[in-house]
Design a protein around this motif. Sequence first.
Motif, PDB file in Angstrom:
ATOM      1  N   CYS A 141       2.520  -4.018   5.347  1.00 46.43           N
ATOM      2  CA  CYS A 141       1.144  -4.754   5.741  1.00 46.43           C
ATOM      3  C   CYS A 141       1.446  -5.341   7.059  1.00 46.43           C
ATOM      4  CB  CYS A 141       0.602  -5.610   4.506  1.00 46.43           C
ATOM      5  SG  CYS A 141      -0.892  -6.074   5.203  1.00 46.43           S
ATOM      6  N   PRO A 142       0.473  -5.343   7.917  1.00 44.78           N
ATOM      7  CA  PRO A 142       0.608  -6.212   9.264  1.00 44.78           C
ATOM      8  C   PRO A 142       0.404  -7.413   9.017  1.00 44.78           C
ATOM      9  CG  PRO A 142      -1.503  -4.959   9.145  1.00 44.78           C
ATOM     10  CD  PRO A 142      -0.780  -4.590   7.855  1.00 44.78           C
ATOM     11  N   PHE A 143      -0.325  -7.992   8.012  1.00 42.27           N
ATOM     12  CA  PHE A 143      -0.732  -9.414   7.906  1.00 42.27           C
ATOM     13  C   PHE A 143       0.163 -10.147   6.877  1.00 42.27           C
ATOM     14  CE2 PHE A 143      -4.593  -6.918   8.244  1.00 42.27           C
ATOM     15  CZ  PHE A 143      -5.006  -7.095   9.434  1.00 42.27           C
TER      16      PHE A 143
ATOM     17  N   LYS B  72       7.845  -7.503   5.982  1.00 42.07           N
ATOM     18  CA  LYS B  72       7.304  -7.652   7.500  1.00 42.07           C
ATOM     19  C   LYS B  72       7.259  -5.889   7.930  1.00 42.07           C
ATOM     20  CE  LYS B  72       6.997 -11.793   7.575  1.00 42.07           C
ATOM     21  NZ  LYS B  72       7.149 -12.033   6.288  1.00 42.07           N
ATOM     22  N   GLY B  73       6.198  -5.583   8.628  1.00 40.12           N
ATOM     23  CA  GLY B  73       5.954  -4.238   9.318  1.00 40.12           C
ATOM     24  C   GLY B  73       5.285  -3.244   8.389  1.00 40.12           C
ATOM     25  N   VAL B  74       4.826  -2.150   9.073  1.00 46.36           N
ATOM     26  CA  VAL B  74       4.387  -0.978   8.270  1.00 46.36           C
ATOM     27  C   VAL B  74       4.992   0.365   8.729  1.00 46.36           C
ATOM     28  CG1 VAL B  74       2.133   0.364   8.040  1.00 46.36           C
ATOM     29  CG2 VAL B  74       2.113  -2.372   8.700  1.00 46.36           C
TER      30      VAL B  74
ATOM     31  N   ARG C 292      -2.096  -0.621   2.219  1.00 49.21           N
ATOM     32  CA  ARG C 292      -2.583  -2.050   1.997  1.00 49.21           C
ATOM     33  C   ARG C 292      -3.683  -2.097   2.899  1.00 49.21           C
ATOM     34  NH1 ARG C 292       1.083  -0.503  -0.637  1.00 49.21           N
ATOM     35  NH2 ARG C 292       2.719  -1.851  -1.632  1.00 49.21           N
ATOM     36  N   THR C 293      -3.669  -1.625   4.326  1.00 51.05           N
ATOM     37  CA  THR C 293      -4.689  -1.621   5.471  1.00 51.05           C
ATOM     38  C   THR C 293      -4.537  -0.450   6.175  1.00 51.05           C
ATOM     39  OG1 THR C 293      -4.106  -4.215   5.478  1.00 51.05           O
ATOM     40  CG2 THR C 293      -5.517  -3.228   7.237  1.00 51.05           C
ATOM     41  N   PHE C 294      -5.470   0.517   5.732  1.00 49.00           N
ATOM     42  CA  PHE C 294      -5.351   1.867   6.241  1.00 49.00           C
ATOM     43  C   PHE C 294      -5.582   1.873   7.701  1.00 49.00           C
ATOM     44  CE2 PHE C 294      -7.017   5.812   7.148  1.00 49.00           C
ATOM     45  CZ  PHE C 294      -6.078   6.726   7.036  1.00 49.00           C
ATOM     46  N   ASN C 295      -6.479   1.016   8.348  1.00 48.99           N
ATOM     47  CA  ASN C 295      -6.603   1.150   9.675  1.00 48.99           C
ATOM     48  C   ASN C 295      -5.781   0.148  10.730  1.00 48.99           C
ATOM     49  OD1 ASN C 295      -8.129  -0.920   8.496  1.00 48.99           O
ATOM     50  ND2 ASN C 295      -9.667  -0.797  10.119  1.00 48.99           N
TER      51      ASN C 295
END
Length: 256
Positions: A177-179, A190-192, A220-223
Amino acid sequence: MKTLLVAVNAKYIHSNLAIHCIEKYCKGADIETLELSINIDDNQVIKQIYKRQPDIIGFSCYIWNIEYIKTIIPTLKKILPHVKIVLGGPEVSFNCEELLNELPVDLIMEGEGEITWKLYLAGTPLCDIPAIVYKNANKIVKNPRTKAMNLAELPFVYQDLDPFVNKIIYYESSRGCPFNCSYCISGIDKGVRYLPLERVLQDLEYFLTKKIKQVKFVDRTFNANFKFALEVWKYIIKYDNGITNFHFELAAELIT
């Protein structure tokens, strides 16, 4: 050594992607998967596990099933005293020491399970397996994590759709996830990382050809990567079969 990977899902229509990824990644090992529901009486769950007489039981642990699993473990250890009990999943990856002191479990795996399970089932000495926590002479040993796997190596688990009849198909095109939300464990790593886009489109073609009712992306956050997301959406729109629907979790502020 017979290994039983157990998923206790929140509902019957749910399935567990993790245990099937591990089973396919550890090709050649004696692995059986068992998917159950927290709505089943715990004695029936214990009975189903017991009749399979495994040497190793792996539980996939999440927020919705951790208390249920913690309840049945002591009984399983009594009726199957020889069995090795392994916990994995997001709900046990960050409080391993506490759980090892609380429960009669033999091993806890932190983070992703594919490589860890493969090493463990191959008989690799525990001291040489990254990302595991275990007891040695009543002392808790925590092995450091290693570099995350290349997602291009991730197996496709839906060649046989029979076990997933009347269930939601879960699909993962990225991990991470980027968040860094303080309330969410997805933000700790950290990181996707992404599957190759060509592989994702190939898998989507399979789902559309098979006329699967619903495919739920668990990214987690597709976009998070808009270019990647847009290519997937373009493909779905172009080859829409009028039957299959796709579910995504998005960050609204990233929508252009």
